[in-house]
Scaffold this motif. Structure first.
Motif, mmCIF file in Angstrom:
data_model
loop_
_atom_site.group_PDB
_atom_site.id
_atom_site.type_symbol
_atom_site.label_atom_id
_atom_site.label_comp_id
_atom_site.label_asym_id
_atom_site.label_seq_id
_atom_site.Cartn_x
_atom_site.Cartn_y
_atom_site.Cartn_z
ATOM 1 N N LYS A 20 -1.757 23.774 -1.667
ATOM 2 C CA LYS A 20 -0.769 23.605 -0.805
ATOM 3 C C LYS A 20 -0.972 22.501 0.409
ATOM 4 C CE LYS A 20 2.260 27.478 -1.253
ATOM 5 N NZ LYS A 20 2.380 28.983 -1.035
ATOM 6 N N ILE A 21 -2.067 22.806 1.007
ATOM 7 C CA ILE A 21 -2.369 21.501 2.158
ATOM 8 C C ILE A 21 -2.172 20.384 1.625
ATOM 9 C CG2 ILE A 21 -4.220 20.847 3.610
ATOM 10 C CD1 ILE A 21 -5.001 23.721 4.162
ATOM 11 N N LYS A 22 -2.711 20.054 0.390
ATOM 12 C CA LYS A 22 -2.737 18.743 -0.198
ATOM 13 C C LYS A 22 -1.200 18.293 -0.407
ATOM 14 C CE LYS A 22 -4.156 16.470 -4.547
ATOM 15 N NZ LYS A 22 -4.524 16.353 -5.609
ATOM 16 N N SER A 23 -0.550 19.174 -1.147
ATOM 17 C CA SER A 23 0.839 18.704 -1.614
ATOM 18 C C SER A 23 1.725 18.422 -0.473
ATOM 19 C CB SER A 23 1.400 19.599 -2.550
ATOM 20 O OG SER A 23 2.129 20.903 -2.135
ATOM 21 N N MET A 24 1.417 19.543 0.750
ATOM 22 C CA MET A 24 2.330 19.293 2.049
ATOM 23 C C MET A 24 1.890 17.990 2.728
ATOM 24 S SD MET A 24 2.145 23.158 3.419
ATOM 25 C CE MET A 24 2.715 24.528 2.827
ATOM 26 N N LEU A 25 0.703 17.762 2.759
ATOM 27 C CA LEU A 25 0.417 16.510 3.358
ATOM 28 C C LEU A 25 0.939 15.199 2.512
ATOM 29 C CD1 LEU A 25 -3.398 16.988 4.646
ATOM 30 C CD2 LEU A 25 -1.290 16.754 5.898
ATOM 31 N N ALA A 26 0.915 15.308 1.198
ATOM 32 C CA ALA A 26 1.324 14.135 0.475
ATOM 33 C C ALA A 26 2.860 13.961 0.857
ATOM 34 C CB ALA A 26 1.161 14.487 -1.165
ATOM 35 N N TYR A 27 3.535 14.797 0.678
ATOM 36 C CA TYR A 27 5.143 14.480 0.979
ATOM 37 C C TYR A 27 5.390 14.259 2.827
ATOM 38 C CZ TYR A 27 6.092 19.622 1.770
ATOM 39 O OH TYR A 27 6.456 21.025 2.287
ATOM 40 N N LYS A 28 4.649 15.019 3.406
ATOM 41 C CA LYS A 28 4.664 14.908 4.902
ATOM 42 C C LYS A 28 4.405 13.153 5.338
ATOM 43 C CE LYS A 28 5.186 19.431 6.192
ATOM 44 N NZ LYS A 28 4.505 20.834 6.885
#
Ligand SMILES: [Zn+2]
Length: 383
Positions: free
Chosen positions: A310-318
Motif C-alpha cells: 500500500k505504501i508503495k502504491s500510494m507513494l506512486a500515485y501521490k
C-alpha cells in the motif's frame, strides 16, 4: 490539470445489471463489426479507416442495426478509439493484430464520457449513469472533483465496479530539495534515512475483544441453527442458514469490525505517505519483490506485506499528483554495507540492532537507519 481514477463499488439492481451487460454486448458487437469492416476494406485494397472515419460508420451502422441505439452512445466512441489505438500499436509493432472479441471470454467493461451531467453523484450514495439510471454505490464521498468519464466493469466474481476519472487541480507540493531513503520492516513498518520510524500499529488490538465476542457468537449461533435445520428436515421443512437472522447479524458484525480495522490501517498509511510527499522531493524505497524476512511470524509478516504494498502504491500515485519523484532500488547488501564508508561488513544476525563498522569505526548507528541511508545512496549514485 491532472486526471485521477477513483474506484467505487456498484450495487446495480437486476434490471440495471441487464442494462450494463447489454452495453458490454453492444460494444463487443460494434468492435467486431468495425474490425470486420477494416479487414474487408484492406482486402479490397483500401487503407485503414481512422477513428473519425469509424465514428461516421457508426452512424450508418445504427440505421442498419437499429438495436445499436440501445447502447450508451459515448461508449461507442471509446470503442472505436480503442480499435484505432490497437491498430496503432500493431503498426508500431507494440502488439499483435487486433482480435475479434469472443462471447466466451468477453471484455466486461465499457467507458462513458461525461457530457451535460449524464454522469453524476447523487446524494453521495448513487451514481447516475447514462442508459442505466441511479445505481447504488459505495465510496462516492471521495469524488470531489469534476467527473470526466467512467469505466463500468464487471469483475470475475460477478460484482460491478466503476472507475471514475476526475479532473483535479494538481496542487503540487512545494519543492523542498530534500531526499529520503526508506527501509521497510515489521516492528516498524518504515524506517527513514533521517532516523524517523513509522511504528507498525496494532489496529486489530483495540477491537480484538469485540471481534472475538462476535466470532464466538457467530460460531455458537451457527451451531444452533444447524441443529434446528436438521430437526426441521425430519419434519420435511427446508431451512437454510440464511433463514436465521441472528446468524446473519453476527456475520455482519464480524465483517463490520474487520472493515473498521482495515479503514484505520488505511488512514494511517494515507497520512504517512502524504506527509512524505510533502516533505521530500525524492523518495527512495527498496523494491519489495526481494524482501525476505521468513524468520518472522506469519501474521505479522502478512500484515506488513500488505502495508508495504500500500505504501508503495500510494507513494506512486501521490508523487505523480504532487510532482515528486519515487525511485525503487534493489535492496541487496543494504543492511550489510556501512553507510559511512561503503564497505561491506558481512551478514549480521537480526538481533544485533546497531551497526558497527570495522573499517571506518562508525558505531552506534541503528541497523535499519543504516540500511535506509544505503537505499537512498543507491538511488543518488544512479543519477
Ligand atoms: Zn564504515
Amino acid at each position: 490539470m491532472t486526471l485521477k481514477g477513483i474506484k467505487v463499488k456498484l450495487y446495480p439492481t437486476v434490471a440495471q445489471q441487464e442494462a450494463i451487460e447489454n452495453n458490454f454486448r453492444l460494444n463487443r458487437f460494434l468492435w467486431n463489426q468495425l474490425l470486420g469492416m477494416q479487414l474487408a476494406g484492406h482486402e479490397n485494397g483500401g487503407s485503414f479507416v481512422t477513428k473519425f472515419g469509424m465514428n461516421y460508420l457508426i452512424k450508418v451502422m445504427k440505421i442498419e442495426f437499429p438495436f445499436l441505439k440501445e447502447a450508451e452512445s459515448t461508449s461507442f466512441l471509446y470503442t472505436s478509439a480503442d480499435l484505432a489505438d490497437s491498430y496503432d500499436r500493431f503498426f508500431k509493432k507494440q502488439n499483435g493484430f487486433p482480435k475479434f472479441k469472443s462471447r466466451r471470454r468477453p471484455k466486461n467493461s465499457y467507458k462513458s464520457n461525461c457530457v451535460n451531467g449524464n454522469i453524476q453523484v447523487v446524494d453521495n450514495h448513487y451514481l447516475k449513469l447514462p442508459k442505466v439510471g441511479l445505481v447504488k454505490a459505495n465510496g462516492l464521498h471521495r469524488v470531489k472533483d469534476k467527473i470526466k468519464s467512467v469505466v463500468i466493469h464487471k469483475k470475475a466474481d460477478g460484482t460491478f465496479e466503476a472507475t471514475l476519472q476526475v479532473a483535479f487541480e494538481a496542487t503540487t507540493f512545494e519543492s523542498t530539495g530534500k531526499s529520503v531513503g526508506i527501509d521497510l520492516g515489521i516492528a516498524d513498518l518504515a524506517i527513514q534515512s533521517d532516523g524517523y520510524k513509522l511504528p507498525n500499529k496494532q489496529f486489530e488490538r483495540s477491537l480484538a475483544k469485540q471481534k472475538r465476542q462476535w466470532e464466538r457468537k457467530l460460531a455458537r449461533r451457527r451451531q444452533q441453527a444447524l441443529v434446528k435445520i436438521e430437526q426441521a428436515k425430519a419434519q420435511e421443512i427446508e431451512l437454510e442458514l440464511s433463514d436465521f437472522k441472528n446468524v446473519q447479524k453476527a456475520k455482519e458484525q464480524v465483517a463490520r469490525i474487520n472493515k473498521k480495522i482495515a479503514n484505520q490501517r488505511n488512514n494511517y498509511l494515507q497520512q504517512y505517505t502524504t506527509s512524505l510527499v510533502k516533505k521530500y522531493d525524492l523518495i527512495v524505497l527498496e523494491d519489495l519483490k526481494t524482501k525476505n524476512l521468513l524468520q518472522n511470524r506469519q501474521l505479522a509478516r502478512s500484515i506488513a506485506d500488505a502495508a508495504w504494498a500500500k505504501i508503495k502504491s500510494m507513494l506512486a500515485y501521490k508523487c505523480e499528483w504532487y510532482g515528486k519523484e519515487l525511485v525503487l532500488v534493489n535492496p541487496a547488501y543494504t543492511s550489510q554495507t556501512c553507510s559511512h564508508c561503503g564497505e561491506n561488513t558481512g551478514k549480521k544476525p537480526l538481533r544485533i540492532r546497531t551497526f558497527a563498522c570495522p573499517h571506518c569505526h562508525t558505531t552506534g548507528i541503528d541497523r535499519d537507519v543504516n540500511a535506509a541511508i544505503n537505499i537512498l545512496n543507491k538511488a543518488l549514485a544512479q543519477r
